[in-house]
Write an enzyme that holds these catalytic residues in place. Structure first.
Site, mmCIF file in Angstrom:
data_model
loop_
_atom_site.group_PDB
_atom_site.id
_atom_site.type_symbol
_atom_site.label_atom_id
_atom_site.label_comp_id
_atom_site.label_asym_id
_atom_site.label_seq_id
_atom_site.Cartn_x
_atom_site.Cartn_y
_atom_site.Cartn_z
ATOM 1 N N TYR A 11 0.837 -1.221 0.000
ATOM 2 C CA TYR A 11 0.000 0.000 0.000
ATOM 3 C C TYR A 11 0.867 1.264 0.000
ATOM 4 C CZ TYR A 11 -2.694 3.535 2.695
ATOM 5 O OH TYR A 11 -3.271 4.681 3.186
ATOM 6 N N SER A 115 8.343 3.077 13.007
ATOM 7 C CA SER A 115 6.950 3.122 13.461
ATOM 8 C C SER A 115 6.821 3.780 14.819
ATOM 9 C CB SER A 115 6.422 1.687 13.550
ATOM 10 O OG SER A 115 5.176 1.663 14.193
ATOM 11 N N TYR A 139 6.335 -6.484 16.972
ATOM 12 C CA TYR A 139 6.443 -5.637 15.777
ATOM 13 C C TYR A 139 7.245 -4.375 16.091
ATOM 14 C CZ TYR A 139 5.062 -2.056 12.456
ATOM 15 O OH TYR A 139 5.088 -1.011 11.560
ATOM 16 N N LYS A 143 11.110 -3.023 14.801
ATOM 17 C CA LYS A 143 11.370 -1.710 14.173
ATOM 18 C C LYS A 143 12.431 -0.949 14.976
ATOM 19 C CE LYS A 143 8.563 -1.714 10.605
ATOM 20 N NZ LYS A 143 8.995 -1.498 9.218
ATOM 21 N N PHE A 167 2.925 7.293 12.300
ATOM 22 C CA PHE A 167 1.787 7.097 13.184
ATOM 23 C C PHE A 167 0.724 6.360 12.356
ATOM 24 C CE2 PHE A 167 2.842 8.933 17.320
ATOM 25 C CZ PHE A 167 4.170 9.191 17.055
ATOM 26 N N ASN A 168 -0.498 6.826 12.213
ATOM 27 C CA ASN A 168 -1.509 6.013 11.506
ATOM 28 C C ASN A 168 -1.675 6.510 10.074
ATOM 29 O OD1 ASN A 168 -1.976 5.706 14.465
ATOM 30 N ND2 ASN A 168 -3.511 4.275 13.715
ATOM 31 N N HIS A 189 -7.050 -2.316 10.030
ATOM 32 C CA HIS A 189 -6.991 -0.872 10.276
ATOM 33 C C HIS A 189 -8.381 -0.245 10.356
ATOM 34 C CE1 HIS A 189 -2.795 -1.380 8.576
ATOM 35 N NE2 HIS A 189 -2.649 -1.055 9.839
ATOM 36 N N ARG A 219 -5.932 8.558 17.938
ATOM 37 C CA ARG A 219 -4.766 8.299 17.095
ATOM 38 C C ARG A 219 -4.492 9.506 16.211
ATOM 39 N NH1 ARG A 219 -4.489 4.963 20.192
ATOM 40 N NH2 ARG A 219 -4.145 2.717 20.036
ATOM 41 N N ARG A 279 -9.157 -3.808 22.622
ATOM 42 C CA ARG A 279 -8.233 -4.702 21.923
ATOM 43 C C ARG A 279 -6.922 -4.749 22.720
ATOM 44 N NH1 ARG A 279 -6.657 -3.284 15.726
ATOM 45 N NH2 ARG A 279 -5.472 -1.630 16.770
ATOM 46 N N ASP A 282 -3.575 -2.017 22.880
ATOM 47 C CA ASP A 282 -3.831 -0.649 22.388
ATOM 48 C C ASP A 282 -3.497 0.396 23.455
ATOM 49 O OD1 ASP A 282 -4.693 -0.955 19.781
ATOM 50 O OD2 ASP A 282 -6.827 -1.072 20.292
HETATM 51 N N1 UFG Z 1 -10.007 0.138 15.957
HETATM 52 C C1 UFG Z 1 -11.321 -0.161 16.183
HETATM 53 N N2 UFG Z 1 -11.939 -1.029 15.335
HETATM 54 C C2 UFG Z 1 -11.298 -1.622 14.275
HETATM 55 C C3 UFG Z 1 -9.950 -1.293 14.049
HETATM 56 C C4 UFG Z 1 -9.332 -0.413 14.914
HETATM 57 O O1 UFG Z 1 -11.934 0.338 17.135
HETATM 58 O O2 UFG Z 1 -11.917 -2.403 13.545
HETATM 59 C C5 UFG Z 1 -9.341 1.103 16.826
HETATM 60 C C6 UFG Z 1 -8.119 0.543 17.504
HETATM 61 O O3 UFG Z 1 -8.435 -0.070 18.723
HETATM 62 C C7 UFG Z 1 -7.267 1.798 17.670
HETATM 63 C C8 UFG Z 1 -7.645 2.658 16.468
HETATM 64 O O4 UFG Z 1 -8.883 2.169 16.019
HETATM 65 O O5 UFG Z 1 -7.639 2.472 18.823
HETATM 66 C C9 UFG Z 1 -6.644 2.578 15.324
HETATM 67 O O6 UFG Z 1 -6.381 1.211 15.061
HETATM 68 P P1 UFG Z 1 -5.559 0.716 13.783
HETATM 69 O O7 UFG Z 1 -5.546 -0.791 13.846
HETATM 70 O O8 UFG Z 1 -6.092 1.351 12.554
HETATM 71 O O9 UFG Z 1 -4.113 1.312 14.016
HETATM 72 P P2 UFG Z 1 -3.130 1.166 15.287
HETATM 73 O O10 UFG Z 1 -3.134 2.496 15.968
HETATM 74 O O11 UFG Z 1 -3.432 -0.012 16.112
HETATM 75 O O12 UFG Z 1 -1.741 0.829 14.566
HETATM 76 C C10 UFG Z 1 -1.066 1.723 13.715
HETATM 77 C C11 UFG Z 1 -0.349 0.925 12.651
HETATM 78 C C12 UFG Z 1 0.662 -0.007 13.282
HETATM 79 C C13 UFG Z 1 1.578 0.771 14.168
HETATM 80 C C14 UFG Z 1 0.828 1.646 15.122
HETATM 81 C C15 UFG Z 1 1.767 2.577 15.801
HETATM 82 O O13 UFG Z 1 -1.269 0.192 11.907
HETATM 83 O O14 UFG Z 1 1.413 -0.664 12.284
HETATM 84 O O15 UFG Z 1 -0.138 2.447 14.456
HETATM 85 O O16 UFG Z 1 1.308 2.877 17.036
HETATM 86 F F1 UFG Z 1 2.349 -0.083 14.894
#
Ligand code: UFG
Length: 317
Positions: A11, A115, A139, A143, A167-168, A189, A219, A279, A282
């Site tokens: 991506y 990351s 993970y 990194k 970040f995201n 995501h 985030r 989750r 988090d």
């Molecule tokens: N979330 C939901 N429902 C979902 C998916 C996510 O509520 O179906 C929430 C998660 O709990 C989190 C937020 O949305 O609070 C963002 O979640 P993501 O999975 O989109 O992203 P993350 O913050 O967990 O992770 C991202 C990158 C990782 C990296 C991280 C750095 O995807 O690779 O940021 O902190 F490690």
């Protein structure tokens, strides 16, 4: 200038390839397509479908190359908890192999996808690059190990390097060949999951009892096109023997519910959600301090959350 883009069919990597080509760079790609898609490779690119774990593939990919942008790697937090050895092998050993082969091939410039996961649970937000690094999952630990490896490589072999701590990342690029959409299987995501939510299968909100204004996690989202812009600025600012670390985010935080609201606006209807348990792993709030990238790279993100959700939505249709 020829750039080797490792992970150039994923991506973020495929978006980088498109933007670099449009700016006149020549491109080689090394990707095993384990999570990427070969159909993203544009004409005129030297594409090696191969692995960081095979010296021959790396040597072939580095022929005629001036600099490397290293995106390739495993990037799912949950999977890394289940398969830490896989993350150690692909991310850490793969990067070690890349650095060794760069040395043998005389390539001295590197931009690496690090990351925010390297920081773990932050003591202060917004997070500075100088913050403590205590990753809470394998993970993030891989990194961080690679960042340390690159620091040592800059000191011992005088490579010029930058680690970009994402970040995201969200949004999508509309290339001449169509949208370069995020295609992860399974998709974990938030933004893609929100945009695919249905009444029958509503997106889960992981926790509504977090210590935040609306109880959901916060985030820092950055558009993939802004992110790649920072890579090019980082590449152009590299200095021999120096390894710089930059956070890449927007400097603003959005709660899960705020993202759902932005996505509902883009979609034109209320996106169904279901409150679910937290989750594992988090942190409550992750927001980047991006002042270093702003001042040293002369970079600033220009696309906000509304553009990110609108572009992601368009990329899915
Ligand atoms: N979330 C939901 N429902 C979902 C998916 C996510 O509520 O179906 C929430 C998660 O709990 C989190 C937020 O949305 O609070 C963002 O979640 P993501 O999975 O989109 O992203 P993350 O913050 O967990 O992770 C991202 C990158 C990782 C990296 C991280 C750095 O995807 O690779 O940021 O902190 F490690």
């Amino acid at each position: 200038m020829r750039i080797l883009v490792t992970g150039g069919t994923g991506y973020i990597g495929a978006t980088a390839v498109d933007i670099l080509l449009s700016q006149g760079y020549e491109i080689s790609i090394l990707d095993d397509c384990s999570t990427g898609h070969a159909d993203t490779v544009p004409a005129g690119v030297n594409f090696i479908q191969g692995s960081l774990l095979r010296a021959g593939d790396l040597a072939q990919a580095l022929v005629g190359v001036d600099a490397v942008i290293h995106f390739a790697g495993k990037s799912l937090v949950g999977e890394s908890v289940e398969k830490p050895e896989l993350y150690q092998e692909v991310n850490v050993q793969g990067s070690r192999n890349l650095l060794n082969q760069m040395h043998m091939s005389g390539v001295t410039k590197l931009v690496f996808s690090s990351s925010a996961a390297t920081y773990g649970e932050p003591e202060h937000v917004p997070i500075l690059e100088s913050a403590a690094t205590n990753p809470t999952n394998p993970y993030g630990a891989t990194k961080l190990a690679i960042d340390h490896m690159i620091t040592a490589e800059a000191a011992s072999r005088q490579i010029a390097a930058a680690s970009l701590r994402y970040f995201n990342v969200a949004g999508a690029l509309k290339s001449k060949r169509g949208w370069l959409a995020e295609r992860h299987y399974p998709e974990t995501h938030l933004i893609p999951n929100v945009l695919r939510s249905t009444k029958e299968n509503p997106v889960k909100i992981f926790g509504s009892d977090w210590p935040t204004a609306d109880g959901t996690c916060v985030r820092d989202y950055v558009h993939v096109v802004d992110l790649i812009d920072a890579h090019i600025k980082a590449l152009e600012s590299l200095r021999p023997g120096v390894h710089e670390i930059y956070n890449l985010g927007s400097g603003d935080g959005y709660s899960v519910r705020a993202v759902v609201a932005a996505a509902s606006k883009a979609a034109g209807f209320d996106i169904p959600t279901v409150d679910s348990p937290r989750r594992a792993g988090d942190p409550a709030v992750l927001i980047a301090d991006i002042n270093k990238a702003k001042t040293k790279l002369n970079w600033a993100p220009t696309r906000g959350i509304d553009v990110m959700v609108a572009d992601t939505l368009a990329s899915f249709s």
